[in-house]
Design an enzyme around this catalytic site. Sequence first.
Site, mmCIF file in Angstrom:
data_model
loop_
_atom_site.group_PDB
_atom_site.id
_atom_site.type_symbol
_atom_site.label_atom_id
_atom_site.label_comp_id
_atom_site.label_asym_id
_atom_site.label_seq_id
_atom_site.Cartn_x
_atom_site.Cartn_y
_atom_site.Cartn_z
ATOM 1 N N PRO A 1 -1.573 14.967 -5.938
ATOM 2 C CA PRO A 1 -0.387 15.208 -7.549
ATOM 3 C C PRO A 1 -1.030 14.897 -8.547
ATOM 4 O O PRO A 1 -1.866 13.333 -8.500
ATOM 5 C CB PRO A 1 0.760 14.697 -6.934
ATOM 6 C CG PRO A 1 0.706 14.291 -5.056
ATOM 7 C CD PRO A 1 -0.469 14.402 -5.282
ATOM 8 N N ASN B 1 -11.769 11.522 -7.532
ATOM 9 C CA ASN B 1 -11.301 10.207 -6.904
ATOM 10 C C ASN B 1 -12.278 9.416 -7.182
ATOM 11 O O ASN B 1 -12.409 8.083 -6.579
ATOM 12 C CB ASN B 1 -11.395 10.346 -5.842
ATOM 13 C CG ASN B 1 -10.419 11.420 -4.830
ATOM 14 O OD1 ASN B 1 -9.604 10.534 -4.916
ATOM 15 N ND2 ASN B 1 -10.876 12.455 -3.909
ATOM 16 N N HIS C 1 3.082 2.595 -6.877
ATOM 17 C CA HIS C 1 2.694 2.625 -8.307
ATOM 18 C C HIS C 1 2.528 1.322 -8.944
ATOM 19 O O HIS C 1 2.232 1.005 -10.124
ATOM 20 C CB HIS C 1 3.003 3.805 -9.255
ATOM 21 C CG HIS C 1 2.026 4.965 -8.373
ATOM 22 N ND1 HIS C 1 2.192 6.383 -9.668
ATOM 23 C CD2 HIS C 1 1.498 5.212 -7.739
ATOM 24 C CE1 HIS C 1 1.899 7.398 -8.953
ATOM 25 N NE2 HIS C 1 0.894 6.741 -7.690
ATOM 26 N N ARG D 1 -4.040 3.947 -1.583
ATOM 27 C CA ARG D 1 -4.355 4.800 -2.580
ATOM 28 C C ARG D 1 -5.195 5.915 -1.432
ATOM 29 O O ARG D 1 -5.283 7.442 -1.759
ATOM 30 C CB ARG D 1 -4.875 4.615 -4.274
ATOM 31 C CG ARG D 1 -5.114 5.792 -5.003
ATOM 32 C CD ARG D 1 -4.946 5.873 -6.119
ATOM 33 N NE ARG D 1 -5.422 6.949 -7.229
ATOM 34 C CZ ARG D 1 -6.775 7.113 -7.136
ATOM 35 N NH1 ARG D 1 -7.902 6.605 -7.373
ATOM 36 N NH2 ARG D 1 -6.949 8.302 -8.509
ATOM 37 N N ASP E 1 -7.922 12.267 7.864
ATOM 38 C CA ASP E 1 -8.569 12.678 9.392
ATOM 39 C C ASP E 1 -9.838 11.855 8.876
ATOM 40 O O ASP E 1 -10.763 12.173 9.739
ATOM 41 C CB ASP E 1 -8.827 13.978 9.874
ATOM 42 C CG ASP E 1 -9.512 14.834 7.463
ATOM 43 O OD1 ASP E 1 -9.353 13.691 6.853
ATOM 44 O OD2 ASP E 1 -10.204 15.968 8.083
ATOM 45 N N HIS F 1 -4.078 10.289 -0.008
ATOM 46 C CA HIS F 1 -5.546 10.375 -1.064
ATOM 47 C C HIS F 1 -6.546 11.291 0.613
ATOM 48 O O HIS F 1 -6.568 12.577 0.267
ATOM 49 C CB HIS F 1 -6.668 10.333 -1.782
ATOM 50 C CG HIS F 1 -5.660 9.783 -3.231
ATOM 51 N ND1 HIS F 1 -6.890 10.368 -4.504
ATOM 52 C CD2 HIS F 1 -5.212 9.305 -3.954
ATOM 53 C CE1 HIS F 1 -6.333 10.387 -5.235
ATOM 54 N NE2 HIS F 1 -4.907 9.496 -5.330
ATOM 55 N N THR G 1 3.432 -7.791 -12.490
ATOM 56 C CA THR G 1 2.951 -8.283 -11.014
ATOM 57 C C THR G 1 1.877 -7.253 -10.985
ATOM 58 O O THR G 1 2.302 -6.657 -9.708
ATOM 59 C CB THR G 1 3.904 -8.093 -10.399
ATOM 60 O OG1 THR G 1 4.984 -6.671 -10.140
ATOM 61 C CG2 THR G 1 4.585 -9.727 -10.084
ATOM 62 N N GLY H 1 -5.063 16.344 6.156
ATOM 63 C CA GLY H 1 -4.921 15.510 6.951
ATOM 64 C C GLY H 1 -5.407 13.940 6.657
ATOM 65 O O GLY H 1 -5.821 14.506 6.372
#
Length: 334
Positions: free
Chosen positions: A168, A99, A198, A67, A79, A71, A257, A77
């Site tokens: 998103p 976040n 996910h 994730r 970076d 993000h 799982t 980009g």
Amino acid sequence: MGLSITIGAVYSLCALVAMCAGFPAGGNGALQPNFYGATCPQAETIVRQEVIRWLHSDMGFAAGLVRMHFHDCFVRGCDASILLESTPDNTAERDSPVNNPSLRGFEVIDSAKARLEDACPGVVSCADILAFAARDSVALSGGPRYDVPGGRRDGTLSMASEVADNIPAPTFNLDQLTQSFAAKGLTQEEMVTLSGAHTIGRAHCTAFSDRLYNFSATGVADPTLDPPFLAQLQHACPAAGDGGVDPGLVVPMEPRTPHALDTLYYWGVLRNRGLFASDQALLASAPTAAQVRQSAYGGYPWKLKFAAAMVKMGQIQVLTGGGGQIRAKCSAVN
């Protein structure tokens, strides 16, 4: 699921993914496979060792690192801007409400970077470390093993204000998801494929509580949710007296799982058990619904497509050549 089990489940798809993803040929400013072969040949091994070490203590770091890579790439980009800490004059991406507190795995990257600075000072970028760590997390969760080209350089700017407009949201509908991924050069098919991530990790109840109690401000639950699943979620995420939900509560993204990168996520979506509204939105059109079904039934083909999409995502707006810098410490610019 123990780490030894997930390692044994890894599929080796390196050569096929390299062909599907279309690695750049190299040269000026291009990412290249085995980028550190001459300058720091142990780089990817060191990253993998640190990922394994941290996953032994908490398999949840695997989903966190995947994730985090996503993000990072979707804001400025790939970076490593997600790794920069806030300063008195600037709130960084990692401290955006999108976040913080949900993003995890920073300590894994920091430990890998410390070892790499001892072995090869000033050579391996934080952006590449994160890309390698996400790749290893996928493999160690039972997903495909694939090659990741290197050569990314680290950005010097990170702003929390840019996060919400680029990541998103879990409330997005299909058109919004498609447009968000298209803005980063990814197709709708790749969006559906990458949504399969996910299947691992956890989600804070606040990310989907509106579906449980006040969907679209109607005062009732989302009618598309499978009723037994709705009851499970309401039990795990009870509403407080003010109608809100405890922000500290979390649930597994795929409860059967939670640490295995498999296709049960797609089976859940087909059964109206997608956790986010954006998950269930994948059934909103005939083409995406067909892809969900294909992914549910075809584990190996989905893993191949997932690996190729991860490689492509890892090349979004990268800094190469003389751009950016190689940070000495991933949380701060030089």
